[in-house]
Design a protein around this motif. Structure first.
Motif, PDB file in Angstrom:
ATOM      1  N   ILE A  61       6.772   0.075  -8.745  1.00 22.28           N
ATOM      2  CA  ILE A  61       5.960   0.906  -9.628  1.00 22.28           C
ATOM      3  C   ILE A  61       6.760   1.171 -10.904  1.00 22.28           C
ATOM      4  CG2 ILE A  61       4.655   2.019  -7.784  1.00 22.28           C
ATOM      5  CD1 ILE A  61       6.527   4.419  -7.991  1.00 22.28           C
ATOM      6  N   THR A  62       6.083   1.570 -11.932  1.00 21.92           N
ATOM      7  CA  THR A  62       6.776   1.861 -13.197  1.00 21.92           C
ATOM      8  C   THR A  62       6.969   3.353 -13.425  1.00 21.92           C
ATOM      9  OG1 THR A  62       4.652   1.816 -14.377  1.00 21.92           O
ATOM     10  CG2 THR A  62       5.914  -0.244 -14.283  1.00 21.92           C
ATOM     11  N   VAL A  63       6.140   4.172 -12.762  1.00 24.34           N
ATOM     12  CA  VAL A  63       6.208   5.620 -12.945  1.00 24.34           C
ATOM     13  C   VAL A  63       6.203   6.302 -11.587  1.00 24.34           C
ATOM     14  CG1 VAL A  63       5.063   7.657 -13.907  1.00 24.34           C
ATOM     15  CG2 VAL A  63       5.004   5.500 -15.160  1.00 24.34           C
ATOM     16  N   ASN A  64       7.064   7.299 -11.427  1.00 20.28           N
ATOM     17  CA  ASN A  64       7.086   8.097 -10.196  1.00 20.28           C
ATOM     18  C   ASN A  64       6.018   9.183 -10.319  1.00 20.28           C
ATOM     19  OD1 ASN A  64       7.591   9.962  -8.154  1.00 20.28           O
ATOM     20  ND2 ASN A  64       9.807   9.780  -8.301  1.00 20.28           N
ATOM     21  N   PRO A  65       4.934   9.125  -9.529  1.00 17.97           N
ATOM     22  CA  PRO A  65       3.839  10.095  -9.672  1.00 17.97           C
ATOM     23  C   PRO A  65       4.224  11.518  -9.297  1.00 17.97           C
ATOM     24  CG  PRO A  65       3.529   8.788  -7.691  1.00 17.97           C
ATOM     25  CD  PRO A  65       4.664   8.158  -8.444  1.00 17.97           C
ATOM     26  N   ALA A  66       5.302  11.678  -8.535  1.00 22.19           N
ATOM     27  CA  ALA A  66       5.711  13.024  -8.121  1.00 22.19           C
ATOM     28  C   ALA A  66       6.674  13.665  -9.100  1.00 22.19           C
ATOM     29  CB  ALA A  66       6.355  12.975  -6.731  1.00 22.19           C
ATOM     30  N   GLU A  67       7.224  12.843 -10.013  1.00 24.87           N
ATOM     31  CA  GLU A  67       8.285  13.334 -10.899  1.00 24.87           C
ATOM     32  C   GLU A  67       7.795  14.392 -11.876  1.00 24.87           C
ATOM     33  OE1 GLU A  67      12.020  13.744 -11.502  1.00 24.87           O
ATOM     34  OE2 GLU A  67      11.461  11.949 -10.371  1.00 24.87           O
ATOM     35  N   GLY A  68       6.606  14.189 -12.425  1.00 24.50           N
ATOM     36  CA  GLY A  68       6.126  15.109 -13.443  1.00 24.50           C
ATOM     37  C   GLY A  68       5.306  16.270 -12.923  1.00 24.50           C
ATOM     38  N   VAL A  69       5.132  16.353 -11.612  1.00 27.70           N
ATOM     39  CA  VAL A  69       4.326  17.429 -11.029  1.00 27.70           C
ATOM     40  C   VAL A  69       5.077  18.750 -11.124  1.00 27.70           C
ATOM     41  CG1 VAL A  69       3.312  18.308  -8.892  1.00 27.70           C
ATOM     42  CG2 VAL A  69       3.071  15.899  -9.496  1.00 27.70           C
ATOM     43  N   ILE A  96       0.534   1.165  -3.933  1.00 25.09           N
ATOM     44  CA  ILE A  96       1.313   2.359  -4.229  1.00 25.09           C
ATOM     45  C   ILE A  96       1.248   2.723  -5.712  1.00 25.09           C
ATOM     46  CG2 ILE A  96       3.447   1.020  -4.514  1.00 25.09           C
ATOM     47  CD1 ILE A  96       4.961   3.446  -3.428  1.00 25.09           C
ATOM     48  N   GLY A  97       1.022   1.721  -6.555  1.00 27.25           N
ATOM     49  CA  GLY A  97       0.900   1.978  -7.984  1.00 27.25           C
ATOM     50  C   GLY A  97      -0.345   2.756  -8.358  1.00 27.25           C
ATOM     51  N   ALA A  98      -1.306   2.826  -7.435  1.00 29.72           N
ATOM     52  CA  ALA A  98      -2.547   3.551  -7.704  1.00 29.72           C
ATOM     53  C   ALA A  98      -2.405   5.040  -7.436  1.00 29.72           C
ATOM     54  CB  ALA A  98      -3.685   2.986  -6.859  1.00 29.72           C
ATOM     55  N   ILE A  99      -1.304   5.454  -6.804  1.00 31.37           N
ATOM     56  CA  ILE A  99      -1.079   6.872  -6.528  1.00 31.37           C
ATOM     57  C   ILE A  99      -0.631   7.556  -7.814  1.00 31.37           C
ATOM     58  CG2 ILE A  99       0.191   8.522  -5.114  1.00 31.37           C
ATOM     59  CD1 ILE A  99      -1.800   6.644  -3.638  1.00 31.37           C
ATOM     60  N   THR A 100      -1.272   8.658  -8.126  1.00 35.19           N
ATOM     61  CA  THR A 100      -1.024   9.335  -9.400  1.00 35.19           C
ATOM     62  C   THR A 100      -0.492  10.748  -9.191  1.00 35.19           C
ATOM     63  OG1 THR A 100      -3.240  10.302  -9.530  1.00 35.19           O
ATOM     64  CG2 THR A 100      -2.965   8.049 -10.382  1.00 35.19           C
ATOM     65  N   ALA A 101      -0.121  11.355 -10.302  1.00 37.11           N
ATOM     66  CA  ALA A 101       0.353  12.745 -10.262  1.00 37.11           C
ATOM     67  C   ALA A 101      -0.738  13.673  -9.728  1.00 37.11           C
ATOM     68  CB  ALA A 101       0.789  13.182 -11.660  1.00 37.11           C
ATOM     69  N   LYS A 102      -1.995  13.288  -9.940  1.00 33.89           N
ATOM     70  CA  LYS A 102      -3.107  14.105  -9.444  1.00 33.89           C
ATOM     71  C   LYS A 102      -3.089  14.162  -7.919  1.00 33.89           C
ATOM     72  CE  LYS A 102      -8.137  14.615  -9.732  1.00 33.89           C
ATOM     73  NZ  LYS A 102      -9.396  14.046 -10.277  1.00 33.89           N
ATOM     74  N   ASP A 103      -2.734  13.043  -7.273  1.00 36.88           N
ATOM     75  CA  ASP A 103      -2.642  13.022  -5.803  1.00 36.88           C
ATOM     76  C   ASP A 103      -1.562  13.975  -5.318  1.00 36.88           C
ATOM     77  OD1 ASP A 103      -4.596  10.914  -5.157  1.00 36.88           O
ATOM     78  OD2 ASP A 103      -3.204   9.582  -6.180  1.00 36.88           O
ATOM     79  N   VAL A 104      -0.441  13.956  -6.004  1.00 39.99           N
ATOM     80  CA  VAL A 104       0.677  14.819  -5.609  1.00 39.99           C
ATOM     81  C   VAL A 104       0.362  16.288  -5.913  1.00 39.99           C
ATOM     82  CG1 VAL A 104       3.150  15.244  -5.848  1.00 39.99           C
ATOM     83  CG2 VAL A 104       2.273  12.908  -6.024  1.00 39.99           C
ATOM     84  N   HIS A 150      -2.977  13.499   3.716  1.00 42.21           N
ATOM     85  CA  HIS A 150      -3.654  14.089   2.557  1.00 42.21           C
ATOM     86  C   HIS A 150      -4.337  13.004   1.708  1.00 42.21           C
ATOM     87  CE1 HIS A 150      -4.403  16.584  -0.963  1.00 42.21           C
ATOM     88  NE2 HIS A 150      -3.793  15.674  -1.699  1.00 42.21           N
ATOM     89  N   LEU A 151      -3.681  11.863   1.558  1.00 46.28           N
ATOM     90  CA  LEU A 151      -4.249  10.791   0.741  1.00 46.28           C
ATOM     91  C   LEU A 151      -5.535  10.228   1.345  1.00 46.28           C
ATOM     92  CD1 LEU A 151      -1.084   8.738  -0.297  1.00 46.28           C
ATOM     93  CD2 LEU A 151      -2.503  10.169  -1.782  1.00 46.28           C
ATOM     94  N   GLY A 152      -5.637  10.245   2.661  1.00 49.63           N
ATOM     95  CA  GLY A 152      -6.829   9.696   3.303  1.00 49.63           C
ATOM     96  C   GLY A 152      -6.974   8.214   3.019  1.00 49.63           C
ATOM     97  N   ALA A 153      -8.146   7.801   2.563  1.00 48.18           N
ATOM     98  CA  ALA A 153      -8.405   6.384   2.289  1.00 48.18           C
ATOM     99  C   ALA A 153      -7.539   5.852   1.160  1.00 48.18           C
ATOM    100  CB  ALA A 153      -9.885   6.187   1.951  1.00 48.18           C
ATOM    101  N   ARG A 154      -7.083   6.724   0.276  1.00 45.10           N
ATOM    102  CA  ARG A 154      -6.252   6.288  -0.851  1.00 45.10           C
ATOM    103  C   ARG A 154      -4.888   5.771  -0.391  1.00 45.10           C
ATOM    104  NH1 ARG A 154      -7.394   7.026  -5.825  1.00 45.10           N
ATOM    105  NH2 ARG A 154      -5.244   7.423  -6.516  1.00 45.10           N
ATOM    106  N   ALA A 155      -4.499   6.111   0.819  1.00 44.18           N
ATOM    107  CA  ALA A 155      -3.220   5.633   1.347  1.00 44.18           C
ATOM    108  C   ALA A 155      -3.221   4.109   1.506  1.00 44.18           C
ATOM    109  CB  ALA A 155      -2.923   6.290   2.691  1.00 44.18           C
ATOM    110  N   THR A 186       0.876  -1.174   0.000  1.00 47.73           N
ATOM    111  CA  THR A 186       0.000   0.000   0.000  1.00 47.73           C
ATOM    112  C   THR A 186       0.912   1.222   0.000  1.00 47.73           C
ATOM    113  OG1 THR A 186      -0.094   0.218   2.413  1.00 47.73           O
ATOM    114  CG2 THR A 186      -1.735  -1.225   1.352  1.00 47.73           C
ATOM    115  N   ALA A 187       0.364   2.350  -0.410  1.00 45.41           N
ATOM    116  CA  ALA A 187       1.151   3.585  -0.418  1.00 45.41           C
ATOM    117  C   ALA A 187       1.658   3.899   0.984  1.00 45.41           C
ATOM    118  CB  ALA A 187       0.302   4.743  -0.948  1.00 45.41           C
ATOM    119  N   GLU A 188       0.777   3.733   1.963  1.00 45.01           N
ATOM    120  CA  GLU A 188       1.133   4.018   3.356  1.00 45.01           C
ATOM    121  C   GLU A 188       2.255   3.103   3.833  1.00 45.01           C
ATOM    122  OE1 GLU A 188      -1.115   4.418   7.702  1.00 45.01           O
ATOM    123  OE2 GLU A 188      -2.127   3.468   6.001  1.00 45.01           O
ATOM    124  N   ALA A 189       2.126   1.803   3.541  1.00 47.31           N
ATOM    125  CA  ALA A 189       3.126   0.840   3.997  1.00 47.31           C
ATOM    126  C   ALA A 189       4.486   1.110   3.372  1.00 47.31           C
ATOM    127  CB  ALA A 189       2.664  -0.582   3.676  1.00 47.31           C
TER     128      ALA A 189
END
Length: 272
Positions: free
Chosen positions: A140-148, A95-103, A86-91, A52-55
């Motif tokens: 993961i294959t993509v860093n969601p924070a990289e393109g923010v 971790i692969g479900a976290i997107t640039a939109k979250d960041v 900030h992620l709330g339940a999405r945490a 999970t993203a949190e873990a």
């Protein structure tokens, strides 16, 4: 050969189930990973890594606690915990479900709360690090924070770009408390107040002369060493009170903080 046919059938059935779920609008990334994991385990005995993203973020922090100094770990921990909240339940999602939109929404919320854009830039850059670690390990294959997109840097009073992470009021209070036992603590306390309330650099403050201080007008005028620009800033009451308590200068050319004058900036925030 029979085993190969069985494995191929497993894959086909899984793809069919995934296609059915997709048509029904029920195929989430988490469910897709579960299906793939089931096939992988049945056919090879291996399990698909699942975090999970949190873990993942908290496990990464534990590694930092071992490898880095306490101060560095604390700095990362504050950012990571704020992002998890900030992620709330999405945490709880993979971790692969976290997107640039979250960041991006985290970035926007931090700016809306009044944080300095330079601070927010710093936070996003910190978030990139644990996600990069996940990408390097194949989680993961993509860093969601990289393109923010990072917020534009805020200009300092002297017109230059500020790049340092600003101190919080609590940190300034701690710094002032720490100067009380120093031999030249009065000068250090004054320098901390000057830099905090004017946005000036340490060296500009250390070399400040009394000619720059206009107590009646409650302003300070100095030439920024880095840019050469003349900067006029209002005097904060707390800084004013400190300056009034200092001994009267023998001349206008006397340094306001004499024990620190002429020293160069060294390390992260000290003078040497």
């Amino acid at each position: 050969e029979k085993t190969d046919r069985t494995e191929a059938m497993e894959v086909c059935l899984t793809l069919q189930r995934a296609e059915t779920l997709a048509r029904q609008g029920m195929l989430t990334e988490t469910r897709a990973r579960e299906l793939i994991g089931e096939v992988l385990e049945r056919t090879t005995g291996d399990k698909l890594p699942f975090f999970t993203a949190e873990a993942w973020l908290r496990d990464w922090l534990k590694g930092k606690a071992v490898a880095k100094s306490e101060g560095t770990h604390t700095k990362y921990a504050a950012t990571v915990e704020a992002f998890i909240v900030h992620l709330g339940a999405r945490a709880k999602l993979n971790i692969g479900a976290i997107t640039a939109k979250d960041v991006s929404s985290f970035r926007d919320k931090q700016i809306a709360s009044g944080k300095n854009p330079n601070t927010v830039r710093y936070l996003i850059k910190q978030l990139r690090i644990p996600f990069n670690a996940a990408r390097r390990q194949g989680v993961i294959t993509v860093n969601p924070a990289e393109g923010v997109v990072l917020p534009a840097r805020k200009k300092a009073e002297d017109g230059s770009e500020t790049t340092k992470h600003p101190f919080t009021p609590e940190q300034v209070t701690a710094l002032l408390k720490g100067t009380s036992d120093m031999e030249n603590g009065k000068d250090w306390a004054g320098l901390v107040l000057f830099c905090y309330y004017t946005g000036a650099r340490l060296q500009d403050g250390a070399n400040l002369q009394w000619s720059a201080v206009d107590l009646p007008a409650r302003t300070i005028t100095y030439r920024a060493r880095k840019t050469g620009k003349v900067v006029v800033v209002p005097m904060h009451p707390e800084l004013e009170a400190h300056l009034i308590e200092l001994p009267s200068p023998v001349s206008a050319k006397a340094f306001v903080f004499p024990s620190l004058a002429g020293k160069s900036t060294g390390g992260n925030s000290g003078l040497s």
